[in-house]
Write a protein that holds these residues in place. Sequence first.
Motif, PDB file in Angstrom:
ATOM      1  N   SER A   1       0.821  -1.199   0.000  1.00 17.62           N
ATOM      2  CA  SER A   1       0.000   0.000   0.000  1.00 17.62           C
ATOM      3  C   SER A   1       0.862   1.259   0.000  1.00 17.62           C
ATOM      4  O   SER A   1       0.539   2.255  -0.657  1.00 17.62           O
ATOM      5  CB  SER A   1      -0.921  -0.009   1.222  1.00 17.62           C
ATOM      6  N   ARG A   2       1.981   1.216   0.731  1.00 16.82           N
ATOM      7  CA  ARG A   2       2.846   2.399   0.854  1.00 16.82           C
ATOM      8  C   ARG A   2       3.792   2.568  -0.326  1.00 16.82           C
ATOM      9  O   ARG A   2       4.088   3.688  -0.743  1.00 16.82           O
ATOM     10  CB  ARG A   2       3.660   2.312   2.142  1.00 16.82           C
ATOM     11  N   HIS A   3       4.277   1.444  -0.875  1.00 16.31           N
ATOM     12  CA  HIS A   3       5.354   1.541  -1.855  1.00 16.31           C
ATOM     13  C   HIS A   3       5.039   0.878  -3.200  1.00 16.31           C
ATOM     14  O   HIS A   3       5.845   0.967  -4.127  1.00 16.31           O
ATOM     15  CB  HIS A   3       6.630   0.894  -1.295  1.00 16.31           C
ATOM     16  N   GLY A   4       3.884   0.222  -3.306  1.00 20.66           N
ATOM     17  CA  GLY A   4       3.590  -0.514  -4.532  1.00 20.66           C
ATOM     18  C   GLY A   4       3.391   0.395  -5.739  1.00 20.66           C
ATOM     19  O   GLY A   4       2.898   1.520  -5.621  1.00 20.66           O
ATOM     20  N   VAL A   5       3.773  -0.098  -6.907  1.00 19.61           N
ATOM     21  CA  VAL A   5       3.623   0.641  -8.158  1.00 19.61           C
ATOM     22  C   VAL A   5       2.977  -0.271  -9.204  1.00 19.61           C
ATOM     23  O   VAL A   5       3.416  -1.407  -9.391  1.00 19.61           O
ATOM     24  CB  VAL A   5       4.981   1.143  -8.691  1.00 19.61           C
ATOM     25  N   LEU A   6       1.934   0.226  -9.849  1.00 13.65           N
ATOM     26  CA  LEU A   6       1.336  -0.477 -10.984  1.00 13.65           C
ATOM     27  C   LEU A   6       2.027   0.017 -12.243  1.00 13.65           C
ATOM     28  O   LEU A   6       2.037   1.207 -12.521  1.00 13.65           O
ATOM     29  CB  LEU A   6      -0.168  -0.179 -11.058  1.00 13.65           C
ATOM     30  N   GLN A   7       2.617  -0.901 -12.979  1.00 17.51           N
ATOM     31  CA  GLN A   7       3.366  -0.517 -14.171  1.00 17.51           C
ATOM     32  C   GLN A   7       2.847  -1.275 -15.382  1.00 17.51           C
ATOM     33  O   GLN A   7       2.653  -2.487 -15.332  1.00 17.51           O
ATOM     34  CB  GLN A   7       4.860  -0.797 -13.982  1.00 17.51           C
ATOM     35  N   VAL A   8       2.609  -0.555 -16.459  1.00 18.52           N
ATOM     36  CA  VAL A   8       2.090  -1.131 -17.697  1.00 18.52           C
ATOM     37  C   VAL A   8       3.063  -0.816 -18.819  1.00 18.52           C
ATOM     38  O   VAL A   8       3.587   0.288 -18.914  1.00 18.52           O
ATOM     39  CB  VAL A   8       0.702  -0.533 -18.040  1.00 18.52           C
ATOM     40  N   SER A   9       3.311  -1.798 -19.665  1.00 19.71           N
ATOM     41  CA  SER A   9       4.156  -1.551 -20.836  1.00 19.71           C
ATOM     42  C   SER A   9       3.563  -2.268 -22.046  1.00 19.71           C
ATOM     43  O   SER A   9       2.819  -3.248 -21.912  1.00 19.71           O
ATOM     44  CB  SER A   9       5.589  -2.036 -20.590  1.00 19.71           C
ATOM     45  N   LYS A  10       3.884  -1.791 -23.175  1.00 16.08           N
ATOM     46  CA  LYS A  10       3.368  -2.338 -24.424  1.00 16.08           C
ATOM     47  C   LYS A  10       3.999  -3.699 -24.701  1.00 16.08           C
ATOM     48  O   LYS A  10       5.215  -3.861 -24.612  1.00 16.08           O
ATOM     49  CB  LYS A  10       3.684  -1.364 -25.558  1.00 16.08           C
ATOM     50  N   SER A  11       3.174  -4.675 -25.015  1.00 14.94           N
ATOM     51  CA  SER A  11       3.689  -5.998 -25.361  1.00 14.94           C
ATOM     52  C   SER A  11       3.844  -6.104 -26.878  1.00 14.94           C
ATOM     53  O   SER A  11       3.353  -5.260 -27.636  1.00 14.94           O
ATOM     54  CB  SER A  11       2.737  -7.094 -24.871  1.00 14.94           C
ATOM     55  N   LYS A  12       4.505  -7.154 -27.313  1.00 18.34           N
ATOM     56  CA  LYS A  12       4.707  -7.339 -28.753  1.00 18.34           C
ATOM     57  C   LYS A  12       3.385  -7.543 -29.485  1.00 18.34           C
ATOM     58  O   LYS A  12       3.260  -7.218 -30.666  1.00 18.34           O
ATOM     59  CB  LYS A  12       5.625  -8.538 -28.990  1.00 18.34           C
ATOM     60  N   GLU A  13       2.391  -8.091 -28.761  1.00 17.74           N
ATOM     61  CA  GLU A  13       1.108  -8.378 -29.394  1.00 17.74           C
ATOM     62  C   GLU A  13       0.175  -7.175 -29.403  1.00 17.74           C
ATOM     63  O   GLU A  13      -0.899  -7.227 -29.997  1.00 17.74           O
ATOM     64  CB  GLU A  13       0.415  -9.542 -28.669  1.00 17.74           C
ATOM     65  N   THR A  14       0.562  -6.086 -28.725  1.00 15.96           N
ATOM     66  CA  THR A  14      -0.316  -4.917 -28.648  1.00 15.96           C
ATOM     67  C   THR A  14      -0.500  -4.304 -30.028  1.00 15.96           C
ATOM     68  O   THR A  14       0.462  -4.099 -30.768  1.00 15.96           O
ATOM     69  CB  THR A  14       0.280  -3.864 -27.698  1.00 15.96           C
ATOM     70  N   ASP A  15      -1.770  -4.050 -30.372  1.00 15.02           N
ATOM     71  CA  ASP A  15      -2.005  -3.390 -31.658  1.00 15.02           C
ATOM     72  C   ASP A  15      -1.705  -1.900 -31.522  1.00 15.02           C
ATOM     73  O   ASP A  15      -1.374  -1.411 -30.453  1.00 15.02           O
ATOM     74  CB  ASP A  15      -3.428  -3.633 -32.151  1.00 15.02           C
ATOM     75  N   GLU A  16      -1.848  -1.184 -32.597  1.00 20.06           N
ATOM     76  CA  GLU A  16      -1.452   0.223 -32.621  1.00 20.06           C
ATOM     77  C   GLU A  16      -2.638   1.172 -32.502  1.00 20.06           C
ATOM     78  O   GLU A  16      -2.575   2.309 -32.935  1.00 20.06           O
ATOM     79  CB  GLU A  16      -0.689   0.518 -33.919  1.00 20.06           C
ATOM     80  N   ARG A  17      -3.728   0.730 -31.871  1.00 18.44           N
ATOM     81  CA  ARG A  17      -4.867   1.619 -31.726  1.00 18.44           C
ATOM     82  C   ARG A  17      -4.512   2.820 -30.838  1.00 18.44           C
ATOM     83  O   ARG A  17      -3.925   2.663 -29.777  1.00 18.44           O
ATOM     84  CB  ARG A  17      -6.046   0.864 -31.113  1.00 18.44           C
ATOM     85  N   GLU A  18      -4.881   3.993 -31.280  1.00 18.46           N
ATOM     86  CA  GLU A  18      -4.563   5.209 -30.542  1.00 18.46           C
ATOM     87  C   GLU A  18      -5.282   5.256 -29.189  1.00 18.46           C
ATOM     88  O   GLU A  18      -4.840   5.940 -28.283  1.00 18.46           O
ATOM     89  CB  GLU A  18      -4.957   6.434 -31.378  1.00 18.46           C
ATOM     90  N   THR A  19      -6.379   4.519 -29.063  1.00 15.62           N
ATOM     91  CA  THR A  19      -7.178   4.561 -27.837  1.00 15.62           C
ATOM     92  C   THR A  19      -6.329   4.272 -26.599  1.00 15.62           C
ATOM     93  O   THR A  19      -6.515   4.887 -25.547  1.00 15.62           O
ATOM     94  CB  THR A  19      -8.316   3.528 -27.919  1.00 15.62           C
ATOM     95  N   TYR A  20      -5.369   3.347 -26.749  1.00 20.97           N
ATOM     96  CA  TYR A  20      -4.610   2.901 -25.581  1.00 20.97           C
ATOM     97  C   TYR A  20      -3.175   3.413 -25.569  1.00 20.97           C
ATOM     98  O   TYR A  20      -2.370   2.991 -24.758  1.00 20.97           O
ATOM     99  CB  TYR A  20      -4.592   1.365 -25.526  1.00 20.97           C
ATOM    100  N   ARG A  21      -2.856   4.336 -26.471  1.00 25.47           N
ATOM    101  CA  ARG A  21      -1.465   4.761 -26.603  1.00 25.47           C
ATOM    102  C   ARG A  21      -0.923   5.356 -25.307  1.00 25.47           C
ATOM    103  O   ARG A  21       0.237   5.155 -24.962  1.00 25.47           O
ATOM    104  CB  ARG A  21      -1.332   5.765 -27.750  1.00 25.47           C
ATOM    105  N   GLU A  22      -1.750   6.085 -24.564  1.00 27.87           N
ATOM    106  CA  GLU A  22      -1.263   6.716 -23.340  1.00 27.87           C
ATOM    107  C   GLU A  22      -0.870   5.688 -22.289  1.00 27.87           C
ATOM    108  O   GLU A  22      -0.218   6.018 -21.299  1.00 27.87           O
ATOM    109  CB  GLU A  22      -2.317   7.660 -22.773  1.00 27.87           C
TER     110      GLU A  22
END
Length: 215
Positions: free
Chosen positions: A187-208
Amino acid sequence: MSSDGIFSHIANECSLLLKQVAAVASLLEEGATIPFIARYRQERTGGLDEEQLREIRDKLEYAKLREERRETILESIRVQGKLTPQLERQICVCTTLKELEDLYLPYRPKRKTRAGIAREKGLEPLAQQMWDQDMESGTPESLAADFIDADNGVTEEGQALRGARDICAEWINEDTNVRNGLRNQISRHGVLQVSKSKETDERETYREYYEFSAR
């Protein structure tokens, strides 16, 4: 926990009067809706608005679920013959489902685990010796040698030690202090991290979110 105890707990959490919570519980039990109570039953609730009423309703529903789960857990442990007076007191004072489930974890019927297999092989006494850490002489291997039993599938010291460590690991996992400590750290130090995978398509919706992290 009795109904009065539940109402009192909710009243304290919401900074309300006990009679207000009790009145809302009674009205909901009669089938009244939140908008109806807010508009036509203000004299009984002390003028609570819809937001306050929904908060009380949600907490009442949570309390009902918690009490049902408490009874299920108590009965399960009682049937196993493991419900001590101290454990019963601990279970009875829990105010959250998380606390209840943490206390129940060591007694919950388990699927077949590595620790369970090690117990079937008679390695729990070795695990207890490792846990106690009170041996003044000898080596781990010399201790484990006493638990070699071909009939139980334990053929060498390393295998016995691995099984005993699996049991110790399960004890640690089921310790409520350890689990609460880990939750606090996350709760104090955890970080949720997301990165693009090789299978991710190029839709602009999720670019951020292609490279994103948050506490």
